[in-house]
Design an enzyme around this catalytic site. Sequence first.
Site, mmCIF file in Angstrom:
data_model
loop_
_atom_site.group_PDB
_atom_site.id
_atom_site.type_symbol
_atom_site.label_atom_id
_atom_site.label_comp_id
_atom_site.label_asym_id
_atom_site.label_seq_id
_atom_site.Cartn_x
_atom_site.Cartn_y
_atom_site.Cartn_z
ATOM 1 N N HIS A 131 -0.622 -7.396 -9.627
ATOM 2 C CA HIS A 131 -1.193 -6.528 -10.686
ATOM 3 C C HIS A 131 -0.418 -6.668 -12.005
ATOM 4 C CE1 HIS A 131 -3.870 -4.111 -7.990
ATOM 5 N NE2 HIS A 131 -2.972 -4.451 -7.093
ATOM 6 N N ASN A 133 -8.018 0.735 -6.062
ATOM 7 C CA ASN A 133 -8.662 -0.517 -6.481
ATOM 8 C C ASN A 133 -10.131 -0.263 -6.770
ATOM 9 O OD1 ASN A 133 -6.427 -2.201 -6.295
ATOM 10 N ND2 ASN A 133 -6.863 -2.824 -4.190
ATOM 11 N N HIS A 152 3.092 5.097 -7.783
ATOM 12 C CA HIS A 152 3.567 5.121 -6.394
ATOM 13 C C HIS A 152 2.633 6.007 -5.564
ATOM 14 C CE1 HIS A 152 5.806 5.303 -2.857
ATOM 15 N NE2 HIS A 152 6.972 5.737 -3.274
HETATM 16 FE FE1 HDE Z 1 -0.195 -2.326 -4.309
HETATM 17 N N1 HDE Z 1 1.558 -2.878 -5.143
HETATM 18 N N2 HDE Z 1 0.475 -2.838 -2.485
HETATM 19 N N3 HDE Z 1 -2.046 -1.957 -3.473
HETATM 20 N N4 HDE Z 1 -0.950 -1.872 -6.092
HETATM 21 C C1 HDE Z 1 1.854 -2.854 -6.444
HETATM 22 O O1 HDE Z 1 3.836 -1.989 -7.341
HETATM 23 C C2 HDE Z 1 1.777 -3.016 -2.175
HETATM 24 C C3 HDE Z 1 -2.371 -2.066 -2.162
HETATM 25 C C4 HDE Z 1 -2.163 -1.324 -6.374
HETATM 26 O O2 HDE Z 1 -0.930 -0.515 -12.539
HETATM 27 C C5 HDE Z 1 3.296 -3.127 -6.717
HETATM 28 O O3 HDE Z 1 4.544 -1.304 -9.353
HETATM 29 C C6 HDE Z 1 1.936 -3.158 -0.762
HETATM 30 C C7 HDE Z 1 -3.628 -1.429 -1.893
HETATM 31 C C8 HDE Z 1 -2.317 -1.154 -7.797
HETATM 32 O O4 HDE Z 1 1.229 -0.452 -12.137
HETATM 33 C C9 HDE Z 1 3.909 -3.252 -5.318
HETATM 34 C C10 HDE Z 1 0.672 -3.076 -0.238
HETATM 35 C C11 HDE Z 1 -4.035 -0.931 -3.092
HETATM 36 C C12 HDE Z 1 -1.139 -1.632 -8.350
HETATM 37 C C13 HDE Z 1 2.700 -3.076 -4.434
HETATM 38 C C14 HDE Z 1 -0.231 -2.878 -1.327
HETATM 39 C C15 HDE Z 1 -3.047 -1.272 -4.066
HETATM 40 C C16 HDE Z 1 -0.303 -2.064 -7.267
HETATM 41 C C17 HDE Z 1 3.556 -4.227 -7.694
HETATM 42 C C18 HDE Z 1 0.235 -3.173 1.199
HETATM 43 C C19 HDE Z 1 -5.322 -0.157 -3.391
HETATM 44 C C20 HDE Z 1 -0.798 -1.686 -9.829
HETATM 45 C C21 HDE Z 1 4.043 -3.575 -8.954
HETATM 46 C C22 HDE Z 1 0.962 -2.416 2.095
HETATM 47 C C23 HDE Z 1 -5.399 1.095 -2.691
HETATM 48 C C24 HDE Z 1 -0.208 -0.406 -10.303
HETATM 49 C C25 HDE Z 1 4.170 -2.183 -8.616
HETATM 50 C C26 HDE Z 1 0.047 -0.463 -11.775
HETATM 51 C C27 HDE Z 1 0.984 -2.576 -7.436
HETATM 52 C C28 HDE Z 1 2.803 -3.096 -3.100
HETATM 53 C C29 HDE Z 1 -1.628 -2.789 -1.151
HETATM 54 C C30 HDE Z 1 -3.187 -0.917 -5.447
HETATM 55 C C31 HDE Z 1 4.706 -4.490 -5.035
HETATM 56 C C32 HDE Z 1 3.251 -3.379 -0.039
HETATM 57 C C33 HDE Z 1 -4.317 -1.312 -0.526
HETATM 58 C C34 HDE Z 1 -3.529 -0.596 -8.521
HETATM 59 O O5 HDE Z 1 4.837 -2.242 -5.060
#
Ligand code: HDE
Length: 668
Positions: free
Chosen positions: A70, A143, A334
């Site tokens: 992202h 999402n 978060h």
């Molecule tokens: Fe994320 N995801 N994600 N994700 N995600 C990040 O956090 C992660 C997942 C989503 O505009 C990271 O600050 C794991 C689902 C958005 O700043 C990180 C898993 C959904 C954004 C991270 C998922 C999301 C992130 C990278 C599986 C929809 C952007 C930078 C267990 C419900 C937020 C950060 C923004 C960002 C980890 C799966 C949505 C690495 C470990 C499912 C919208 O922490």
Amino acid sequence: MENKKLEQLQKYTINNEEKAGLTTNQGLKMAEDEFSLKAGERGPTLMEDFHFREKMTHFDHERIPERVVHARGVGAHGIFQLYESLADYTKADFLTDPSKTTPVFVRFSTVQGSRGSSDTVRDVRGFATKFYTDEGNFDLVGNNMPVFFIQDAIKFPDFVHAVKPEPHNEIPQGASAHDTFWDFIGQNPESAHMVMWHMSDRAIPRSLRMMEGFGVHTFRLINADGQAHFVKFHWKPALGVHSLVWDEAQRIAGKNPDFHRQDLYEAIEKGDFPEWELGLQLIPEEDEHKFDFDILDPTKLWPEEEVPVKIVGKMTLNRNVDNFFAETEQVAFHPGHVVPGIDFSNDPLLQGRLFSYTDTQLSRLGGPNFHQIPINQPVCPFHNNQRDGMHQMNIHHGQTSYHRNGLNANQPKPVPADQGGYEHYQEKIDGRKIRGRSESFRDFYSQAKLFYNSLSPFEQRHLKDALSFELGKCKSDAVKANAVALLNHIDRELAEETAENIGAPIPKENCEVTSSKKSPALSMVNTISKPDTKSVAILLNGEPDVELLTTWLGTFAKHKINYSIVDKKLRSLNQTVKVTDTYETTDSSLFDAALLISSEPIIQTPALEFIQTTYKHYKPLAVSLSNPNALEGSRINLEGPGIYHIITSTIQPFIEGIAEGRFWNRML
Ligand code: HDE
């Protein structure tokens, strides 16, 4: 209107225009900012030049690591207004008091590409909302698709390594059409449902303002009596859900890589504030096992026809950021940021996310005090016994910084639940520690099929074409064959057609899951269509009747339709009406419709390609021809659907066509 977040940010906002002059970071006024201090006019720069050193050092450290996923995003401020109290379901203050307006900050993003990648790539879009409530920040980090690729967080690093540019050559950027992504999909059948969404038109939204948002996971709402409901969160856009077509999306990626970012920014600047309604799907705790899917499985949606979406409030984005880095780049979301009345479920994907998000900020934002960055601060007071660390901004007064202190009456002390302290839901857990997956998570194909069944014929056509494109870009025969084998579990015809197009073997056995179930809510055909905020290119080929054009411009404005006047050169048509773009500076892909005003033959003019691509992308096209032969040789079927001949001053049917959007029957 009072907005606590904006008031808070105001304290940190530095307005260059009001400042008296240039100073160093130590407040020293500087008389010179162009020449470094040298030993003689042609001599070396001196170490004692503190101004040069400070300026260069700061510059050297301007960049921070981009988000691991992202990375490319755009943010805006807004407000959330609740329609009616949800006290039956939750004790969250911002969901029980409809008189309150809660400030929000939203960041939209793509997933795969880096910070400088194009907006219109085929990808999932992030839709992350921070509610600055009076009880602390609640982050809904969702999402634009309601399910995910994997069921267990431990697979996330593998999935991301597979979808990101390949490690040996860092190719491709902003695309999933490559071997490692499809290898992962073929080897991980739980991704079947999500990959269907990813291949659908949802992955190429027309505008961030025209996307749904989904919390994806199942959360819990808890009311004041301690009663729990499982909940899924939805955002429903007021403008409906609309997409680009693939050829158009690829074209825009080159013509205007900032297409979505600019669209959002300009809409807010103009006062066309984007709106979404918040919807909740609710399942009482005791009904947990009443469905033919496991409600903890993040690869499953809850069909809206089975669990209706209750609309509970409205979010309006009404202010652009003042500074992209300070706000959009530094915002830290978060899913574990919750408030009393909202709790988690045991969805194994959500559980893992609860670890990852704080952890990633430590390297991205450089230390444990990122919650003190203005955009991340809650609007309510916050204090505890955490101290020190990189970039500590607060001065903690007093002798004690430990719980159970006698010297300061144990302040700051825990707050009992009946006074607003957070209490975890006391779910009973009784099981063995195992590494495994529940049998109830094993049906990978029924909902993939449900999604496909629910699409209209043209949406299915697009999905098939997307598969042929993506897999056609893969090099490995084994990867292609495995992907087709996966499709063969979802829909036989889809598998056969894809296999033929990409030169892969057709699986001998038909393994298609048997289900004819449909969920009409999953098709974009059933969405809201309005002319509001769409855009029309007015193409000049020769001299227009400016008086008539002016009345049309008035009609467009009345319907909130944006327009640009395009000609070979920039010029004024009269004192108020100007040509705003040339055929060089713009492109048909950047508009929702075109109106050609032509007094000369169009053949061999740049207007010809413009209207041909408008037609090819199924968009409404109006022609006003003072020369009846102007379109000779254009190969456009002037009697086709979505073509309007404007002879008199009425352009109403064209406006209706703009509202309708696309004329898919041109496909036939
Ligand atoms: Fe994320 N995801 N994600 N994700 N995600 C990040 O956090 C992660 C997942 C989503 O505009 C990271 O600050 C794991 C689902 C958005 O700043 C990180 C898993 C959904 C954004 C991270 C998922 C999301 C992130 C990278 C599986 C929809 C952007 C930078 C267990 C419900 C937020 C950060 C923004 C960002 C980890 C799966 C949505 C690495 C470990 C499912 C919208 O922490």
